[in-house]
Design a protein around this motif. Structure first.
Motif, PDB file in Angstrom:
ATOM      1  N   GLU A   1      -0.950  14.385   2.206  1.00  0.00           N
ATOM      2  CA  GLU A   1       0.514  14.402   2.024  1.00  0.00           C
ATOM      3  C   GLU A   1       0.987  13.243   1.159  1.00  0.00           C
ATOM      4  O   GLU A   1       1.862  13.402   0.297  1.00  0.00           O
ATOM      5  CB  GLU A   1       1.213  14.300   3.384  1.00  0.00           C
ATOM      6  CG  GLU A   1       1.227  15.560   4.215  1.00  0.00           C
ATOM      7  CD  GLU A   1       1.839  15.305   5.586  1.00  0.00           C
ATOM      8  OE1 GLU A   1       2.488  14.249   5.764  1.00  0.00           O
ATOM      9  OE2 GLU A   1       1.669  16.150   6.472  1.00  0.00           O
ATOM     10  N   ARG A   2       0.431  12.060   1.417  1.00  0.00           N
ATOM     11  CA  ARG A   2       0.893  10.855   0.724  1.00  0.00           C
ATOM     12  C   ARG A   2       0.120  10.601  -0.570  1.00  0.00           C
ATOM     13  O   ARG A   2       0.312   9.587  -1.233  1.00  0.00           O
ATOM     14  CB  ARG A   2       0.771   9.652   1.669  1.00  0.00           C
ATOM     15  CG  ARG A   2       1.702   9.764   2.863  1.00  0.00           C
ATOM     16  CD  ARG A   2       1.466   8.678   3.894  1.00  0.00           C
ATOM     17  NE  ARG A   2       1.902   7.358   3.466  1.00  0.00           N
ATOM     18  CZ  ARG A   2       3.126   6.857   3.675  1.00  0.00           C
ATOM     19  NH1 ARG A   2       4.038   7.583   4.294  1.00  0.00           N
ATOM     20  NH2 ARG A   2       3.432   5.637   3.276  1.00  0.00           N
TER      21      ARG A   2
ATOM     22  N   ASP B   1       7.998  10.965   9.940  1.00  0.00           N
ATOM     23  CA  ASP B   1       7.376   9.650   9.796  1.00  0.00           C
ATOM     24  C   ASP B   1       8.203   8.511  10.384  1.00  0.00           C
ATOM     25  O   ASP B   1       7.661   7.470  10.740  1.00  0.00           O
ATOM     26  CB  ASP B   1       7.119   9.344   8.316  1.00  0.00           C
ATOM     27  CG  ASP B   1       6.021  10.206   7.728  1.00  0.00           C
ATOM     28  OD1 ASP B   1       5.293  10.857   8.518  1.00  0.00           O
ATOM     29  OD2 ASP B   1       5.891  10.234   6.491  1.00  0.00           O
TER      30      ASP B   1
ATOM     31  N   GLN C   1      -0.993   3.813   6.363  1.00  0.00           N
ATOM     32  CA  GLN C   1      -0.112   2.790   5.773  1.00  0.00           C
ATOM     33  C   GLN C   1      -0.832   1.449   5.662  1.00  0.00           C
ATOM     34  O   GLN C   1      -0.607   0.696   4.703  1.00  0.00           O
ATOM     35  CB  GLN C   1       1.152   2.633   6.615  1.00  0.00           C
ATOM     36  CG  GLN C   1       2.133   3.786   6.472  1.00  0.00           C
ATOM     37  CD  GLN C   1       3.352   3.599   7.362  1.00  0.00           C
ATOM     38  OE1 GLN C   1       3.220   3.331   8.567  1.00  0.00           O
ATOM     39  NE2 GLN C   1       4.532   3.751   6.799  1.00  0.00           N
TER      40      GLN C   1
ATOM     41  N   GLU D   1      -2.914   1.689   2.641  1.00  0.00           N
ATOM     42  CA  GLU D   1      -2.051   1.567   1.454  1.00  0.00           C
ATOM     43  C   GLU D   1      -1.634   0.121   1.226  1.00  0.00           C
ATOM     44  O   GLU D   1      -1.547  -0.342   0.069  1.00  0.00           O
ATOM     45  CB  GLU D   1      -0.816   2.451   1.626  1.00  0.00           C
ATOM     46  CG  GLU D   1      -1.118   3.936   1.606  1.00  0.00           C
ATOM     47  CD  GLU D   1       0.080   4.793   1.971  1.00  0.00           C
ATOM     48  OE1 GLU D   1       0.080   5.997   1.652  1.00  0.00           O
ATOM     49  OE2 GLU D   1       1.037   4.262   2.593  1.00  0.00           O
TER      50      GLU D   1
END
Length: 344
Positions: free
Chosen positions: A24-25, A290, A326, A329
């Motif tokens: 998705e990201r 989210d 996250q 990331e």
């Protein structure tokens, strides 16, 4: 050149969600590998429009893998994370195995991304407990403004936090009630269908459960060791999303309107707070999202400089899989990691 990522525990609720979120990201991965225990070898999991066949953790070589997203439980992580880290692969672990180790960063990127510095000591980064993650996302901006002294939190935690078997038990018990079958209890100490259970994890000597202890200790490590926190954690018959009723005492004055404005601008937070029927977020609405949703912000007049609020978040996402991705990331954003193939 992208990263090579391994997901351990890929067939579980959180492992599958990690794969979904990576896609998705659009995480910069050239290759994603699904790993599992021997009983799941060959099982297929989805990664975007691809189907991955699970490979065996025991025989996988991590030397050319950049990131390992670990969601296979504490005992597996205790055994394997140090071995994986020693091969130069960074482990982001979703279990409680490493959260309380002083050498291991415990990270919620919106709150304490700076604490990632030093992760190379062990090549392991810990993901906090699901109930803690959403709480500190809401508390951090308020703490920066008015300094938190004390927190009293009651949680209403969905069965997905206890795994797929727990979700199956809620479903089967609910069905049994409707058709007048016997209600069987396996995963939980008492019936969960149409009921509440004021126990999550085991009891400790002081009468708190381990889940409640985790919230106390993790909030201090992530946010501020001086914060006093007491928790009561309750399992509720909801499939996905944890809810929390939070009372906070501050050192400095803060009004509900100030809190709303601060939280509206805060990363990871979404304020839905209308003083009317339905002007708040429920677990059903937060599932698949989210954000940490915050509602019912109001003065707590029982203490000086007090506020109360309600927060809800998808525990499989922000409480687990999303926060893990996250963190990965954040490592890339801060240039703390680069692909091994590129480095070579």
């Amino acid at each position: 050149m992208g990263f090579k990522v391994a997901v351990v525990g890929a067939t579980g609720n959180v492992g599958r969600e990690m794969l979904n979120i990576l896609e998705e990201r659009r995480f910069p991965a050239d290759e994603v590998v699904a790993l599992a225990s021997s009983r799941s070898i060959g099982a297929e999991v989805s990664y975007g429009d691809k189907t991955l066949k699970c490979r065996h953790l025991d025989t996988y070589d991590f030397r050319d893998t950049d990131l390992c997203l670990m969601s296979a439980g504490g005992s597996v992580s205790k055994e394997w994370s140090p071995k994986i880290g020693a091969q130069g692969c960074v482990v982001i672990d979703n279990s409680s195995a490493w959260r309380y180790d002083s050498d291991i960063p415990l990270i919620v990127p919106e709150v304490n991304g700076d604490a990632l510095v030093g992760f190379r000591k062990r090549n392991i980064i810990a993901n906090p407990n699901c109930s803690t993650a959403q709480l500190v996302v809401a508390l951090k901006p308020l703490h920066d403004f008015a300094k938190i002294l004390r927190v009293v939190v009651s949680t209403y935690q969905s069965v997905s936090g206890a795994g797929k078997e727990a979700m199956d038990e809620l479903f089967s018990q609910t069905r049994a009630v409707f058709v007048s079958d016997a209600v069987e209890t396996k995963k939980f100490p008492k019936r969960i269908a149409f009921n509440l259970i004021p126990q999550i994890d085991v009891f400790m000597e002081d009468g708190y459960t381990k889940e409640e202890w985790k919230m106390m200790v993790e909030t201090k490590k992530i946010l501020d060791p001086k914060i006093k926190l007491t928790a009561t954690c309750v399992r509720v018959p909801v499939f996905i999303s944890h809810s929390e009723s939070v009372n906070v005492e501050f050192e400095r004055p803060i009004t509900p309107d100030e809190a709303r404005n601060i939280l509206r601008d805060a990363p990871g937070c979404l304020v839905i707070d209308k003083h009317e029927p339905g002007g708040y977020i429920t677990p059903h609405e937060a599932a698949g999202e989210d954000a940490t949703y915050i509602s019912r912000i109001r003065e707590d007049a029982t203490v000086e400089n007090g506020l109360a609020f309600w927060c809800v978040s998808d525990n499989l996402r922000k409480g687990a899989a999303l926060n893990t991705v996250q963190i990965a990331e954040e490592l890339i954003k801060r240039k703390l990691i680069e692909p091994k193939l590129k480095a070579a």
